[in-house]
Design a protein around this motif. Structure first.
Motif, short mmCIF file in Angstrom:
data_model
loop_
_atom_site.label_atom_id
_atom_site.label_comp_id
_atom_site.label_asym_id
_atom_site.label_seq_id
_atom_site.Cartn_x
_atom_site.Cartn_y
_atom_site.Cartn_z
N THR A 90 -8.24 -65.96 123.93
CA THR A 90 -9.46 -66.26 123.36
C THR A 90 -10.55 -64.98 123.86
O THR A 90 -10.65 -64.86 124.97
CB THR A 90 -10.03 -67.74 124.11
OG1 THR A 90 -9.55 -68.68 123.54
CG2 THR A 90 -11.55 -67.68 123.29
N ALA A 91 -11.32 -64.51 122.89
CA ALA A 91 -12.25 -63.68 123.07
C ALA A 91 -13.53 -63.85 122.66
O ALA A 91 -13.80 -64.58 121.71
CB ALA A 91 -11.82 -62.22 122.21
N SER A 92 -14.28 -63.68 123.76
CA SER A 92 -15.91 -64.18 123.44
C SER A 92 -16.64 -63.04 123.38
O SER A 92 -16.81 -62.23 124.43
CB SER A 92 -16.30 -65.40 124.43
OG SER A 92 -15.28 -66.55 124.35
N ILE A 93 -17.79 -62.88 122.54
CA ILE A 93 -18.56 -61.87 122.73
C ILE A 93 -20.17 -62.60 122.69
O ILE A 93 -20.27 -63.41 121.97
CB ILE A 93 -18.79 -61.21 121.57
CG1 ILE A 93 -17.29 -60.35 121.39
CG2 ILE A 93 -19.76 -60.16 121.51
CD1 ILE A 93 -17.13 -59.36 120.32
N ARG A 94 -20.76 -62.20 124.07
CA ARG A 94 -22.06 -62.83 123.86
C ARG A 94 -23.15 -61.27 123.77
O ARG A 94 -22.88 -60.34 124.34
CB ARG A 94 -22.41 -63.46 125.39
CG ARG A 94 -21.48 -64.38 125.68
CD ARG A 94 -21.79 -65.54 124.81
NE ARG A 94 -20.78 -66.63 125.25
CZ ARG A 94 -19.71 -66.86 124.28
NH1 ARG A 94 -19.64 -66.50 123.37
NH2 ARG A 94 -18.97 -68.13 124.94
N ASP A 95 -24.03 -61.55 122.68
CA ASP A 95 -24.76 -60.50 122.53
C ASP A 95 -26.19 -60.50 122.90
O ASP A 95 -26.72 -61.38 122.58
CB ASP A 95 -24.80 -60.32 121.04
CG ASP A 95 -25.67 -58.91 120.53
OD1 ASP A 95 -25.20 -57.86 120.91
OD2 ASP A 95 -26.57 -59.13 119.70
N SER A 96 -26.69 -59.31 123.66
CA SER A 96 -28.09 -59.31 123.68
C SER A 96 -28.60 -57.80 123.80
O SER A 96 -29.35 -57.32 124.39
CB SER A 96 -28.41 -59.72 125.33
OG SER A 96 -27.63 -58.87 126.32
N GLY A 97 -27.84 -57.31 122.60
CA GLY A 97 -28.55 -55.96 122.00
C GLY A 97 -27.44 -55.11 121.79
O GLY A 97 -27.48 -53.91 121.08
N LEU A 98 -26.18 -55.21 121.92
CA LEU A 98 -24.97 -54.48 121.41
C LEU A 98 -24.94 -54.43 120.13
O LEU A 98 -24.64 -53.04 119.54
CB LEU A 98 -23.72 -55.09 121.91
CG LEU A 98 -22.57 -54.29 121.66
CD1 LEU A 98 -22.40 -52.91 122.22
CD2 LEU A 98 -21.08 -55.11 122.03
N ARG A 99 -25.20 -55.41 119.16
CA ARG A 99 -25.15 -55.36 117.83
C ARG A 99 -26.21 -54.21 117.22
O ARG A 99 -25.75 -53.65 116.40
CB ARG A 99 -25.18 -56.59 117.36
CG ARG A 99 -25.59 -56.70 115.82
CD ARG A 99 -25.92 -58.07 115.50
NE ARG A 99 -26.47 -59.11 116.22
CZ ARG A 99 -25.90 -60.24 116.85
NH1 ARG A 99 -24.97 -60.80 116.16
NH2 ARG A 99 -26.52 -60.95 117.64
N ASP A 100 -27.37 -54.51 117.89
CA ASP A 100 -28.38 -53.30 117.40
C ASP A 100 -28.31 -51.99 117.70
O ASP A 100 -28.27 -50.97 116.73
CB ASP A 100 -29.86 -54.01 117.96
CG ASP A 100 -30.18 -55.26 117.37
OD1 ASP A 100 -29.58 -55.53 116.28
OD2 ASP A 100 -30.94 -55.99 118.19
#
Length: 184
Positions: free
Chosen positions: A79-89
């Protein structure tokens, strides 16, 4: 990845790395409880999973015995989980250069590219369309997390050798996996 983050303007990364795993001699499994990298500025990536056929020989001091045991390992799930708090931008700003400087347009372009790449890579899998659509939604809608679980359809799992040496056999390996995606 680090070069892309630097070119996007991130000069410093404050974060943590965590690795936790346990071996069960009785069950011949290794459980990857967590392998993660988290940062305050961009988010985090978390991995978990289980390896089967991990007997005592894997820890042998005899290199030949340990190598033979290593080649017999099977992967049950990851299982791979990504939590984004600015990476996408940050990635959208450094990778996508549209004619106008609209952040929404950059995210839409990045979402299409990622979805098409995922679909093309996973195409032989029955789950390729769902994975591509979930990734597109995660990026385009600005959602905060995505979890992708890849699981063997049969027990005891997919042979590690098959995964590492899939080369031209990738379509066959993908048909033996189930991929579930959850976006939040």
């Amino acid at each position: 990845m680090l070069a892309a983050l630097r070119s996007a303007g991130l000069a410093r990364i404050d974060g943590t790395f965590r690795l936790a795993a346990e071996w069960s001699e009785r069950q011949n499994t290794i459980s990857l409880l967590e392998a993660s990298v988290t940062t305050r500025d961009v988010g985090g990536v978390f991995l978990a999973g289980e390896v089967a056929k991990a007997g005592k020989a894997l820890y042998s001091t005899d290199p030949a015995e340990a190598q033979a045991a290593l080649s017999g390992l099977t992967i049950r799930f990851v299982t791979a989980s990504i939590r984004d708090s600015g990476l996408r931008d940050l990635l959208a700003a450094s990778i996508i250069k549209p004619d106008n400087d609209d952040p929404g347009e950059r995210l839409a372009v990045l979402a299409r590219i990622v979805a098409q790449t995922a679909f093309g890579t996973l195409y032989p899998s029955d789950d390729a369309g769902a994975v591509g659509a979930a990734l597109k939604r995660f990026i385009a809608e600005g959602l905060k997390s995505i979890d992708v679980t890849v699981q063997a359809k049969t027990q005891p799992g997919i042979d590690l050798i098959d995964l590492l040496d899939s080369g031209g056999n990738l379509p066959d390996v993908l048909q033996r996996l189930r991929i579930d995606v959850e976006v939040n």
